[in-house]
Every structure is written in structure tokens, then in C-alpha cells.
Design a protein around this motif. Structure first.
Motif, PDB file in Angstrom:
ATOM      1  N   THR A   1       3.411   0.651  -7.262  1.00 55.07           N
ATOM      2  CA  THR A   1       2.123   0.987  -6.668  1.00 55.07           C
ATOM      3  C   THR A   1       1.707   2.388  -7.077  1.00 55.07           C
ATOM      4  OG1 THR A   1       2.588  -0.436  -4.773  1.00 55.07           O
ATOM      5  CG2 THR A   1       0.836   1.195  -4.519  1.00 55.07           C
ATOM      6  N   ALA A   2       0.486   2.496  -7.633  1.00 57.57           N
ATOM      7  CA  ALA A   2       0.029   3.768  -8.187  1.00 57.57           C
ATOM      8  C   ALA A   2      -1.212   4.310  -7.496  1.00 57.57           C
ATOM      9  CB  ALA A   2      -0.256   3.609  -9.679  1.00 57.57           C
ATOM     10  N   GLY A   3      -1.930   3.481  -6.738  1.00 60.71           N
ATOM     11  CA  GLY A   3      -3.131   3.964  -6.074  1.00 60.71           C
ATOM     12  C   GLY A   3      -3.880   2.831  -5.402  1.00 60.71           C
ATOM     13  N   CYS A   4      -4.910   3.188  -4.643  1.00 60.63           N
ATOM     14  CA  CYS A   4      -5.709   2.179  -3.950  1.00 60.63           C
ATOM     15  C   CYS A   4      -7.071   2.761  -3.595  1.00 60.63           C
ATOM     16  CB  CYS A   4      -5.006   1.684  -2.681  1.00 60.63           C
ATOM     17  SG  CYS A   4      -4.552   3.000  -1.539  1.00 60.63           S
ATOM     18  N   ALA A   5      -8.028   1.885  -3.396  1.00 61.38           N
ATOM     19  CA  ALA A   5      -9.384   2.265  -2.979  1.00 61.38           C
ATOM     20  C   ALA A   5      -9.830   1.301  -1.892  1.00 61.38           C
ATOM     21  CB  ALA A   5     -10.349   2.218  -4.157  1.00 61.38           C
TER      22      ALA A   5
ATOM     23  N   MET B   1      -9.852   6.842  -1.374  1.00 60.59           N
ATOM     24  CA  MET B   1      -9.044   6.425  -2.507  1.00 60.59           C
ATOM     25  C   MET B   1      -7.806   7.310  -2.538  1.00 60.59           C
ATOM     26  SD  MET B   1     -10.116   6.466  -6.550  1.00 60.59           S
ATOM     27  CE  MET B   1     -11.588   5.493  -6.259  1.00 60.59           C
ATOM     28  N   ARG B   2      -6.693   6.713  -2.878  1.00 57.85           N
ATOM     29  CA  ARG B   2      -5.457   7.478  -3.004  1.00 57.85           C
ATOM     30  C   ARG B   2      -4.841   7.226  -4.374  1.00 57.85           C
ATOM     31  NH1 ARG B   2      -5.613  11.096   0.852  1.00 57.85           N
ATOM     32  NH2 ARG B   2      -3.535  11.631   0.083  1.00 57.85           N
ATOM     33  N   ILE B   3      -4.311   8.272  -4.976  1.00 54.82           N
ATOM     34  CA  ILE B   3      -3.612   8.168  -6.244  1.00 54.82           C
ATOM     35  C   ILE B   3      -2.191   8.680  -6.029  1.00 54.82           C
ATOM     36  CG2 ILE B   3      -3.506   8.913  -8.650  1.00 54.82           C
ATOM     37  CD1 ILE B   3      -5.908   7.139  -8.038  1.00 54.82           C
ATOM     38  N   GLU B   4      -1.196   7.872  -6.375  1.00 52.85           N
ATOM     39  CA  GLU B   4       0.194   8.278  -6.230  1.00 52.85           C
ATOM     40  C   GLU B   4       0.584   9.282  -7.313  1.00 52.85           C
ATOM     41  OE1 GLU B   4       2.732   6.892  -3.662  1.00 52.85           O
ATOM     42  OE2 GLU B   4       0.671   7.246  -3.031  1.00 52.85           O
TER      43      GLU B   4
ATOM     44  N   LEU C   1       0.836  -1.201   0.000  1.00 57.14           N
ATOM     45  CA  LEU C   1       0.000   0.000   0.000  1.00 57.14           C
ATOM     46  C   LEU C   1       0.872   1.253   0.000  1.00 57.14           C
ATOM     47  CD1 LEU C   1      -2.723  -0.980   2.630  1.00 57.14           C
ATOM     48  CD2 LEU C   1      -3.063  -0.711   0.171  1.00 57.14           C
ATOM     49  N   PRO C   2       0.378   2.341  -0.593  1.00 58.94           N
ATOM     50  CA  PRO C   2       1.121   3.608  -0.540  1.00 58.94           C
ATOM     51  C   PRO C   2       1.351   4.049   0.902  1.00 58.94           C
ATOM     52  CG  PRO C   2      -0.667   3.729  -2.139  1.00 58.94           C
ATOM     53  CD  PRO C   2      -0.851   2.439  -1.388  1.00 58.94           C
ATOM     54  N   ALA C   3       2.384   4.856   1.114  1.00 57.16           N
ATOM     55  CA  ALA C   3       2.814   5.220   2.462  1.00 57.16           C
ATOM     56  C   ALA C   3       1.696   5.868   3.286  1.00 57.16           C
ATOM     57  CB  ALA C   3       4.023   6.145   2.381  1.00 57.16           C
ATOM     58  N   HIS C   4       0.999   6.830   2.693  1.00 58.55           N
ATOM     59  CA  HIS C   4      -0.061   7.503   3.456  1.00 58.55           C
ATOM     60  C   HIS C   4      -1.203   6.544   3.781  1.00 58.55           C
ATOM     61  CE1 HIS C   4      -2.557  10.909   4.795  1.00 58.55           C
ATOM     62  NE2 HIS C   4      -3.552  10.210   4.281  1.00 58.55           N
ATOM     63  N   ALA C   5      -1.607   5.754   2.798  1.00 57.22           N
ATOM     64  CA  ALA C   5      -2.718   4.820   3.001  1.00 57.22           C
ATOM     65  C   ALA C   5      -2.389   3.785   4.077  1.00 57.22           C
ATOM     66  CB  ALA C   5      -3.057   4.117   1.694  1.00 57.22           C
TER      67      ALA C   5
ATOM     68  N   SER D   1     -11.682  -9.355   0.966  1.00 61.67           N
ATOM     69  CA  SER D   1     -10.852  -8.240   0.527  1.00 61.67           C
ATOM     70  C   SER D   1     -11.633  -6.930   0.583  1.00 61.67           C
ATOM     71  CB  SER D   1     -10.343  -8.488  -0.896  1.00 61.67           C
ATOM     72  OG  SER D   1      -9.460  -7.449  -1.285  1.00 61.67           O
ATOM     73  N   CYS D   2     -10.987  -5.890   1.100  1.00 60.27           N
ATOM     74  CA  CYS D   2     -11.670  -4.610   1.295  1.00 60.27           C
ATOM     75  C   CYS D   2     -10.917  -3.464   0.624  1.00 60.27           C
ATOM     76  CB  CYS D   2     -11.834  -4.320   2.784  1.00 60.27           C
ATOM     77  SG  CYS D   2     -10.260  -4.286   3.686  1.00 60.27           S
ATOM     78  N   ALA D   3     -10.066  -3.798  -0.328  1.00 57.71           N
ATOM     79  CA  ALA D   3      -9.335  -2.755  -1.045  1.00 57.71           C
ATOM     80  C   ALA D   3      -8.913  -3.269  -2.411  1.00 57.71           C
ATOM     81  CB  ALA D   3      -8.106  -2.310  -0.252  1.00 57.71           C
ATOM     82  N   GLN D   4      -8.776  -2.339  -3.331  1.00 55.87           N
ATOM     83  CA  GLN D   4      -8.215  -2.616  -4.648  1.00 55.87           C
ATOM     84  C   GLN D   4      -6.930  -1.815  -4.773  1.00 55.87           C
ATOM     85  OE1 GLN D   4      -9.487  -4.779  -7.006  1.00 55.87           O
ATOM     86  NE2 GLN D   4     -11.157  -5.330  -5.610  1.00 55.87           N
ATOM     87  N   VAL D   5      -5.885  -2.450  -5.272  1.00 55.27           N
ATOM     88  CA  VAL D   5      -4.581  -1.794  -5.394  1.00 55.27           C
ATOM     89  C   VAL D   5      -4.191  -1.742  -6.863  1.00 55.27           C
ATOM     90  CG1 VAL D   5      -2.155  -1.836  -4.727  1.00 55.27           C
ATOM     91  CG2 VAL D   5      -3.900  -2.647  -3.117  1.00 55.27           C
TER      92      VAL D   5
END
Length: 231
Positions: free
Chosen positions: A70-74, A103-106, A16-20, A59-63
């Protein structure tokens, strides 16, 4: 450029991205975070929450990855597993819906359509699981220093958690087909009917079948006419 979106697994939490990975805006009671400020290991709490949801619900997230980076996640989950879900002026989430939290976008994907790819992956997953609807609390800027541009927040490890950073812009959700079901100037609740979306896909497929069949008849008719009078 190769883009992939896959469900998060227990063994993949570290991707997962650092912030997420350390954001617990949705996953902990705000009062508990305030009382333990400086003592909460946010990354540990986030991993504990993800493990609990995945073991109990799935599963509770999409990466998303771009060229294996890694470019993003929801993130999404049943609302009773999301402590902050009951605290909004437009709560509660409907009983038949799953809650899309954030949702986060890198930065490497900031200029792509990755947000829509992530929404599509969430919808496809929930349709397979026979979920009727996806809901989300949108964020609209209201004159405070925080602002929303209608774009999915771009993640950096340094960003502090806040509504403008950890919630989805209401405008983005509306662009993705969500409808406002509980209006509010700051925190509207929006809903996407998954059975309606699934039915729409079936209707499109049926229309394409009819178009192909019609085209086939037209070609046969044309072929028949073109042979008239030919020796």
C-alpha cells in the motif's frame, strides 16, 4: 516497480494506510470528537463511515499499491455525507460536485508522481458515474506553526489530525488543474470541471486522428512523387 490504483472495497478497508484508517477529520463532527475525546474509537468510526458511504453511494476511495505494498489513497464522497464539509468559510460545496476530502502518500512513494495517479483515478471513476465536477477545500499555510509545502502529506501512523495533515495543499490542487471558485487566505474551495476534462480528452483524440490522416496523405503523396521518372 509496478504501480496499481484500484477502487476501495468493503473487504479491502484493512489495506488502507495506518493513519488513513483512523483519521476522522472529515468523517465526524469536530464537536462530537472534542466531547468524546479519549472515548472515540477512531478506527471503528472510520470503518463505519466508509461502510455507510459505500453501501449508499458506491466506492469512495482509490487505493494505490507499489509492488503490492500500500502506497497511498484518496477519499471522495457526496458533500452531504461529509460532516466537516459545511463548516468551512468557503462552504458549501456546489450541488453538482463530489468532494475530494483528503489524500495520503506513504513514505515508500514520497518521491513518485503517485498524487497525480490518484487524482486521475478519482476523475476517471467520477466521469464514468456522470459526475459533473470534483471540488476540494484546499489548505494554505497562514503563519501558524502548521505549514504546507505544496506536496501531498506523507502518512505516518503517529501524525495527529489537523488541517495541514488531513487537507490537500491548494498549490497541489491547482497543479492538478483545479480552479479556485471561492477564494480564502487559508481554506479556498477549488473545482475541477469533469465534463470539460472529458471533452479535452475527446478533442485530443480527434486531433490525433486528424494528424494520422494527414500523415497518411503525405506518405501517399510522397510515394506517388517518388515513382515519377523511375523505370
Amino acid at each position: 516497480m509496478s504501480t496499481r490504483v484500484t477502487p476501495l472495497t468493503l473487504s479491502g478497508i484493512e489495506q488502507l494506510p495506518a493513519h488513513a484508517r483512523r483519521c476522522v477529520f472529515w468523517e465526524m463532527e469536530p464537536a462530537a470528537v472534542d466531547d468524546a475525546r479519549g472515548f472515540v474509537d477512531a478506527e471503528f468510526e472510520k470503518e463505519a463511515w466508509l461502510s455507510m458511504v459505500m453501501l449508499e453511494w458506491g466506492s469512495c476511495a482509490q487505493v494505490a499499491t507499489i509492488d503490492d505494498k500500500t502506497a497511498g489513497c484518496a477519499f471522495y464522497a457526496p458533500p452531504n455525507m461529509v460532516p466537516r464539509a459545511r463548516l468551512f468559510p468557503t462552504s458549501p460545496v456546489s450541488a453538482d460536485a463530489i468532494l475530494l476530502t483528503t489524500m495520503r502518500i506513504e513514505p515508500l512513494a514520497a518521491d513518485t508522481a503517485l498524487g497525480s495517479d490518484l487524482i486521475r483515478a478519482v476523475v476517471d471513476d467520477l466521469v464514468r458515474r456522470n459526475v459533473r465536477a470534483l471540488e476540494a477545500f484546499g489548505f494554505r499555510a497562514g503563519g501558524e506553526p502548521e505549514s504546507s509545502t505544496g506536496q501531498v502529506p506523507t502518512a505516518t501512523a503517529a501524525l495527529a489530525c489537523s488541517p495541514s495533515e488531513c487537507m490537500l495543499p491548494a498549490d497541489f490542487l491547482e497543479d492538478m488543474g483545479f480552479d479556485v471558485v471561492a477564494p480564502h487566505p487559508r481554506f479556498p474551495r477549488l473545482r475541477l470541471e469533469l465534463n470539460r476534462d472529458h471533452g479535452w480528452k475527446e478533442e485530443v483524440e480527434a486531433a490525433l486522428d486528424r494528424l494520422i490522416e494527414s500523415a497518411s496523405f503525405t506518405i501517399e503523396d510522397f510515394a506517388g512523387r517518388s515513382t515519377v521518372g523511375v523505370p
